[in-house]
Design a protein around this motif. Structure first.
Motif, mmCIF file in Angstrom:
data_model
loop_
_atom_site.group_PDB
_atom_site.id
_atom_site.type_symbol
_atom_site.label_atom_id
_atom_site.label_comp_id
_atom_site.label_asym_id
_atom_site.label_seq_id
_atom_site.Cartn_x
_atom_site.Cartn_y
_atom_site.Cartn_z
ATOM 1 N N GLY A 1 -0.152 12.239 24.358
ATOM 2 C CA GLY A 1 0.464 13.253 23.512
ATOM 3 C C GLY A 1 1.388 12.675 22.470
ATOM 4 N N ALA A 2 1.799 13.544 21.549
ATOM 5 C CA ALA A 2 2.675 13.138 20.454
ATOM 6 C C ALA A 2 4.111 12.974 20.951
ATOM 7 C CB ALA A 2 2.621 14.188 19.348
ATOM 8 N N PHE A 3 4.902 12.234 20.185
ATOM 9 C CA PHE A 3 6.332 12.136 20.468
ATOM 10 C C PHE A 3 6.978 13.487 20.157
ATOM 11 C CE2 PHE A 3 5.336 7.616 19.719
ATOM 12 C CZ PHE A 3 5.922 7.054 20.844
ATOM 13 N N ARG B 1 2.806 11.996 13.705
ATOM 14 C CA ARG B 1 2.076 13.250 13.930
ATOM 15 C C ARG B 1 2.925 14.459 13.548
ATOM 16 N NH1 ARG B 1 -1.366 12.915 19.496
ATOM 17 N NH2 ARG B 1 -1.662 15.117 18.939
ATOM 18 N N HIS B 2 4.211 14.371 13.806
ATOM 19 C CA HIS B 2 5.110 15.440 13.383
ATOM 20 C C HIS B 2 5.226 15.446 11.863
ATOM 21 C CE1 HIS B 2 9.092 17.312 12.565
ATOM 22 N NE2 HIS B 2 8.731 18.115 13.547
ATOM 23 N N GLU B 3 5.259 14.261 11.253
ATOM 24 C CA GLU B 3 5.410 14.129 9.807
ATOM 25 C C GLU B 3 4.193 14.668 9.059
ATOM 26 O OE1 GLU B 3 7.778 12.557 6.510
ATOM 27 O OE2 GLU B 3 8.219 12.900 8.618
ATOM 28 N N THR B 4 3.016 14.561 9.663
ATOM 29 C CA THR B 4 1.770 14.909 8.974
ATOM 30 C C THR B 4 1.163 16.222 9.455
ATOM 31 O OG1 THR B 4 0.463 13.649 10.578
ATOM 32 C CG2 THR B 4 1.218 12.480 8.604
ATOM 33 N N PHE C 1 -4.022 3.513 18.298
ATOM 34 C CA PHE C 1 -2.804 4.291 18.495
ATOM 35 C C PHE C 1 -3.036 5.748 18.103
ATOM 36 C CE2 PHE C 1 -0.148 0.242 17.712
ATOM 37 C CZ PHE C 1 -0.198 -0.075 19.051
ATOM 38 N N ALA C 2 -2.312 6.643 18.794
ATOM 39 C CA ALA C 2 -2.401 8.074 18.516
ATOM 40 C C ALA C 2 -1.132 8.620 17.863
ATOM 41 C CB ALA C 2 -2.680 8.841 19.806
ATOM 42 N N ASP C 3 -0.024 7.888 17.964
ATOM 43 C CA ASP C 3 1.219 8.342 17.335
ATOM 44 C C ASP C 3 2.158 7.147 17.196
ATOM 45 O OD1 ASP C 3 2.960 10.070 16.108
ATOM 46 O OD2 ASP C 3 3.571 11.136 17.914
ATOM 47 N N GLU C 4 3.058 7.259 16.229
ATOM 48 C CA GLU C 4 4.091 6.243 16.001
ATOM 49 C C GLU C 4 5.424 6.944 15.810
ATOM 50 O OE1 GLU C 4 5.303 2.738 12.781
ATOM 51 O OE2 GLU C 4 4.343 4.594 12.119
ATOM 52 N N ARG D 1 0.852 -1.185 0.000
ATOM 53 C CA ARG D 1 0.000 0.000 0.000
ATOM 54 C C ARG D 1 0.891 1.239 0.000
ATOM 55 N NH1 ARG D 1 -3.614 3.577 -0.414
ATOM 56 N NH2 ARG D 1 -5.491 3.644 0.900
ATOM 57 N N GLU D 2 0.727 2.112 -0.983
ATOM 58 C CA GLU D 2 1.540 3.334 -1.018
ATOM 59 C C GLU D 2 1.175 4.231 0.160
ATOM 60 O OE1 GLU D 2 2.800 5.245 -4.607
ATOM 61 O OE2 GLU D 2 1.488 3.935 -5.779
ATOM 62 N N ASP D 3 2.202 4.795 0.790
ATOM 63 C CA ASP D 3 1.996 5.601 1.990
ATOM 64 C C ASP D 3 2.987 6.751 1.989
ATOM 65 O OD1 ASP D 3 1.338 6.415 4.722
ATOM 66 O OD2 ASP D 3 0.573 4.384 4.996
ATOM 67 N N LEU D 4 2.906 7.574 3.037
ATOM 68 C CA LEU D 4 3.802 8.723 3.141
ATOM 69 C C LEU D 4 5.246 8.302 3.364
ATOM 70 C CD1 LEU D 4 1.623 11.034 5.443
ATOM 71 C CD2 LEU D 4 1.756 11.019 2.934
#
Length: 377
Positions: free
Chosen positions: A148-150, A99-102, A122-125, A79-82
């Motif tokens: 919160g985000a990383f 989350r930082h990337e997007t 999940f809320a962030d990776e 699957r194509e992704d960011l």
């Protein structure tokens, strides 16, 4: 519970990395240490074949299971992704957080919107590439379902500890070789995988070879092992022109042997097709010796010296071939002996080849005219 200082956590992971632990044991122990300094809900540690940077397995923590491997591999390789794991290596510090990337909109990532969020909540990776001495030995992914985000500081810490994880993955390749027990399998295993991911054909040797993989099982009733599923996805990327890499990985089996697994897309006469053929065959020393030598942490020049030593070349000829002085060659040999833990060229040769030959020698198999072992009856 207060967090462990970052420097102490990094030091502990570095100690684990040189303790001679196998990859699963190191991964779980190092994950616990990492979590003491960097909070997360779940984690996945993934060693790779350094030649192709294709994942050869996973060690999961925090409620992640193998049940979702099929959909995970689909999102990672088809699957194509960011971004995917290899894209992480191109980021500053070889680290990124979704989350930082997007721009704090993780649902822009199909992997996140279609898999991570609905399956796990999940809320962030956070992903980090694990490199040491310029070579990639694995990755890790950390997940949060809240809190919160990383932050940039946490990403920087993950980047700083990633080389220690690389060292642990690298060292783990050599662990446990002496306890190997040979499993006799004659010939390569060949598997045909349909677009659905189902195995539609397999020869008799494939069943034995898959059962001997670290994540293997019964090919008749179980899913394709993750270490092979990543190759299938990579083969489909190759067919689509999305990667120039030939899907290939060297894998250590439960019986202590090395095998090479590779995958190729099956195309019809009109150039279309979705089936993939996977081949698993016993690895020969030229395929494995470079990996074993690199796992000892030798520099590129030291690896050049070892390659000549293994061919029986004397010091004077090594010096001429590499355009070095004999004294410099001797200095390299001293460093090599110290890193490998040997005292002579003979011991060095035995140590490098032992991983490949140990089970064969223990089974008292003879060497045939080809120069390779002949399976005993």
């Amino acid at each position: 519970m207060p967090l462990m200082p970052a420097e102490r956590a990094r030091s502990r992971v570095e100690s684990l990395a040189v303790a001679g632990l196998d990859v699963p044991t190191f991964s779980l122990a190092a994950t616990e240490v990492l979590r003491s300094a960097l909070p997360f809900t779940a984690a996945c540690m993934a060693p790779v074949d350094p030649a192709t940077e294709i994942l050869t397995g996973t060690v999961k923590w925090g409620g992640l299971t193998d049940n979702e491997d099929e959909i995970w591999a689909y999102h990672e390789y088809e699957r194509e992704d960011l971004y995917d794991f290899r894209d992480v290596l191109q980021r500053p510090g070889a680290v990124l957080a979704v989350r930082h990337e997007t721009g704090d909109d993780p649902r822009r990532s199909p992997r996140f919107a279609e898999f991570y969020e609905p399956t796990y909540g999940f809320a962030d990776e956070l992903r980090a590439g694990c490199r040491t001495d310029g070579v990639t030995w694995g990755f890790f992914a950390l997940f949060r379902d809240g809190g919160g985000a990383f932050t940039p500081a946490e990403q920087a810490f993950a980047s700083s500890v990633a080389p220690a994880f690389a060292l642990g993955f690298r060292t783990g390749i050599l662990a446990g070789a002496a306890e190997a027990t040979l499993t006799a399998v004659e010939g390569p295993g060949v598997i045909v995988v349909a677009a659905s991911g189902d195995v539609v054909q397999a020869n008799p040797a494939a069943h034995a070879r898959v059962a001997d993989l670290p994540d293997g099982g019964d090919l008749d009733i179980g899913p394709l092992p993750f270490s092979l599923r990543t190759l299938v996805g990579s083969a489909r990327m190759l067919a689509q022109g999305r990667t120039p890499r030939i899907p290939r990985a060297r894998l250590r089996t439960r019986s202590g042997q090395w095998v090479v697994a590779h995958a190729s897309p099956l195309l019809s006469r009109d150039g279309t097709g979705t089936d993939v053929v996977v081949t698993i065959e016993e690895a020969r020393p030229p395929e494995i010796v470079p990996l074993v030598v690199a796992a000892f942490g030798l520099t590129s020049r030291e690896q050049d010296v070892v390659a000549l030593v293994l061919r029986g070349v004397d010091t004077a000829e090594i010096a001429r071939t590499l355009h070095l002085s004999a004294y410099t060659v001797q200095d390299h040999l001293k460093s090599i002996f110290a890193k490998v833990g040997v005292r002579s060229r003979r011991e060095l040769t035995a140590k490098v080849f032992f991983d490949q030959y140990a089970a064969r020698l223990a089974a008292q198999e003879s060497v045939g005219p080809s120069g390779w072992f002949t399976p005993s009856a």
